[in-house]
Design a protein around this motif. Sequence first.
Motif, mmCIF file in Angstrom:
data_model
loop_
_atom_site.group_PDB
_atom_site.id
_atom_site.type_symbol
_atom_site.label_atom_id
_atom_site.label_comp_id
_atom_site.label_asym_id
_atom_site.label_seq_id
_atom_site.Cartn_x
_atom_site.Cartn_y
_atom_site.Cartn_z
ATOM 1 N N ILE A 47 0.836 -1.196 0.000
ATOM 2 C CA ILE A 47 0.000 0.000 0.000
ATOM 3 C C ILE A 47 0.874 1.250 0.000
ATOM 4 O O ILE A 47 2.066 1.200 0.289
ATOM 5 N N LEU A 48 0.236 2.372 -0.346
ATOM 6 C CA LEU A 48 0.884 3.682 -0.376
ATOM 7 C C LEU A 48 2.040 3.711 -1.370
ATOM 8 O O LEU A 48 3.063 4.366 -1.148
ATOM 9 N N GLY A 49 1.860 3.004 -2.475
ATOM 10 C CA GLY A 49 2.792 3.102 -3.584
ATOM 11 C C GLY A 49 2.364 4.189 -4.543
ATOM 12 O O GLY A 49 1.382 4.914 -4.321
ATOM 13 N N MET A 50 3.097 4.305 -5.650
ATOM 14 C CA MET A 50 2.779 5.345 -6.636
ATOM 15 C C MET A 50 1.375 5.176 -7.206
ATOM 16 O O MET A 50 0.654 6.144 -7.429
ATOM 17 N N MET A 51 0.977 3.917 -7.454
ATOM 18 C CA MET A 51 -0.362 3.671 -7.992
ATOM 19 C C MET A 51 -1.415 3.635 -6.896
ATOM 20 O O MET A 51 -2.595 3.424 -7.171
ATOM 21 N N GLY A 52 -1.004 3.838 -5.664
ATOM 22 C CA GLY A 52 -1.934 4.015 -4.558
ATOM 23 C C GLY A 52 -2.171 5.475 -4.238
ATOM 24 O O GLY A 52 -2.802 5.793 -3.225
ATOM 25 N N GLU A 53 -1.643 6.374 -5.104
ATOM 26 C CA GLU A 53 -1.805 7.825 -4.964
ATOM 27 C C GLU A 53 -1.276 8.327 -3.618
ATOM 28 O O GLU A 53 -1.807 9.286 -3.045
ATOM 29 N N ALA A 54 -0.210 7.683 -3.142
ATOM 30 C CA ALA A 54 0.342 8.061 -1.846
ATOM 31 C C ALA A 54 0.776 9.518 -1.811
ATOM 32 O O ALA A 54 0.694 10.175 -0.761
ATOM 33 N N GLN A 55 1.234 10.018 -2.951
ATOM 34 C CA GLN A 55 1.721 11.391 -3.002
ATOM 35 C C GLN A 55 0.601 12.413 -2.796
ATOM 36 O O GLN A 55 0.862 13.596 -2.570
ATOM 37 N N LYS A 56 -0.656 11.967 -2.855
ATOM 38 C CA LYS A 56 -1.798 12.862 -2.691
ATOM 39 C C LYS A 56 -2.380 12.804 -1.278
ATOM 40 O O LYS A 56 -3.364 13.489 -0.990
ATOM 41 N N LEU A 57 -1.788 11.969 -0.420
ATOM 42 C CA LEU A 57 -2.297 11.817 0.928
ATOM 43 C C LEU A 57 -1.495 12.652 1.915
ATOM 44 O O LEU A 57 -0.299 12.849 1.744
ATOM 45 N N THR A 58 -2.159 13.105 2.946
ATOM 46 C CA THR A 58 -1.448 13.736 4.040
ATOM 47 C C THR A 58 -0.783 12.640 4.882
ATOM 48 O O THR A 58 -1.101 11.447 4.756
ATOM 49 N N GLN A 59 0.126 13.028 5.774
ATOM 50 C CA GLN A 59 0.772 12.057 6.653
ATOM 51 C C GLN A 59 -0.269 11.364 7.533
ATOM 52 O O GLN A 59 -0.199 10.143 7.747
ATOM 53 N N ALA A 60 -1.233 12.125 8.017
ATOM 54 C CA ALA A 60 -2.274 11.537 8.862
ATOM 55 C C ALA A 60 -3.116 10.543 8.059
ATOM 56 O O ALA A 60 -3.487 9.475 8.563
ATOM 57 N N GLU A 61 -3.434 10.887 6.811
ATOM 58 C CA GLU A 61 -4.212 9.975 5.971
ATOM 59 C C GLU A 61 -3.425 8.700 5.671
ATOM 60 O O GLU A 61 -3.995 7.599 5.639
ATOM 61 N N SER A 62 -2.134 8.846 5.421
ATOM 62 C CA SER A 62 -1.307 7.672 5.156
ATOM 63 C C SER A 62 -1.341 6.713 6.341
ATOM 64 O O SER A 62 -1.459 5.491 6.167
ATOM 65 N N ARG A 63 -1.229 7.256 7.535
ATOM 66 C CA ARG A 63 -1.286 6.401 8.723
ATOM 67 C C ARG A 63 -2.652 5.737 8.856
ATOM 68 O O ARG A 63 -2.752 4.551 9.210
#
Length: 308
Positions: A47-63
């Motif tokens: 999860i949270l790879g390039m195709m998971g749009e990780a770059q569009k998430l905040t740090q809190a959202e990623s967690r």
Amino acid sequence: MTLLTSDAKGVYVISVTPFADSGAIDFDSLDRVVDFYFDKGADGLTILGMMGEAQKLTQAESRAVAERVIKRASGKPVVVGVSAPGLAAIGELGRAVMDMGAAGCMVTTPGSLRTDPQIHTYFAQVAHTLGADVPIVLQDFPLSTGIHISDEVLGRIIDDIPQVVMLKHEDWPGLAKITRLRKAEADGRRRISILCGNGGVFLPEEMARGADGAMTGFGYPEMLADVVRLSSVGDMDRAQDIFDAHLPLVRYEQQPGAGLAVRKYVLAKRGAITSAALRAPGASLAPEATAEIERLLARQEKRLKELN
């Protein structure tokens, strides 16, 4: 907690991050797509790879996404992408997800690296930042990062940084790199797991060269699982037949800037997620593209029935 090891094999699907049409994370769809991936044969998730749009998430959202997926996976391995411009952010997110029960952390090269020593030093710093007990997946993706990791540098990283237990192989062309890595292991180098990306477009050849499986996404993850399973038992003809039936859609997903929209459309059509929306900025499909996908899906279904 199941930690990633150098013996890892199978399919670790790169998960999409589902969004509502409003752009908010759709956590109900996140639960559903996790179940979908495992039901279709995934051995683990990334999860949270390039195709998971990780770059569009905040740090809190990623967690929040990581916590939800790890809990839903119920002990099955989840690798979390923690790449960031700075080591502090990598360390903060990496330690947080490992405390949640992640199997390991995936890191790629930042575009600022220019020399072989810089690449080697960077991964040594990443390993030190994350800690000696955190398994690392090294994502080798020069088409995206612009950084080419030579066989020699990769070998030194394997020799010097034991936390690197897996290579996410996305060099292109890169089949010869797999062959050279396996030859070096036969000559005495430490073994690492090799899972391959690039949408699976070279998966049968990569398996034949000695890869352990796939770490990528596709609207039909069962194809990835079937090809890896059949290749692992030597049934390359059947693996190739199944791959070839899906290849037109695999190819269509490879379009730069549009591939994720295609994948999400297919996943929504299959009921794995509610909306095919990408978080802004992100491409949407034109009616002509939707018609092309539907034609490919119809032909794929026909061919799979013939194979069965």
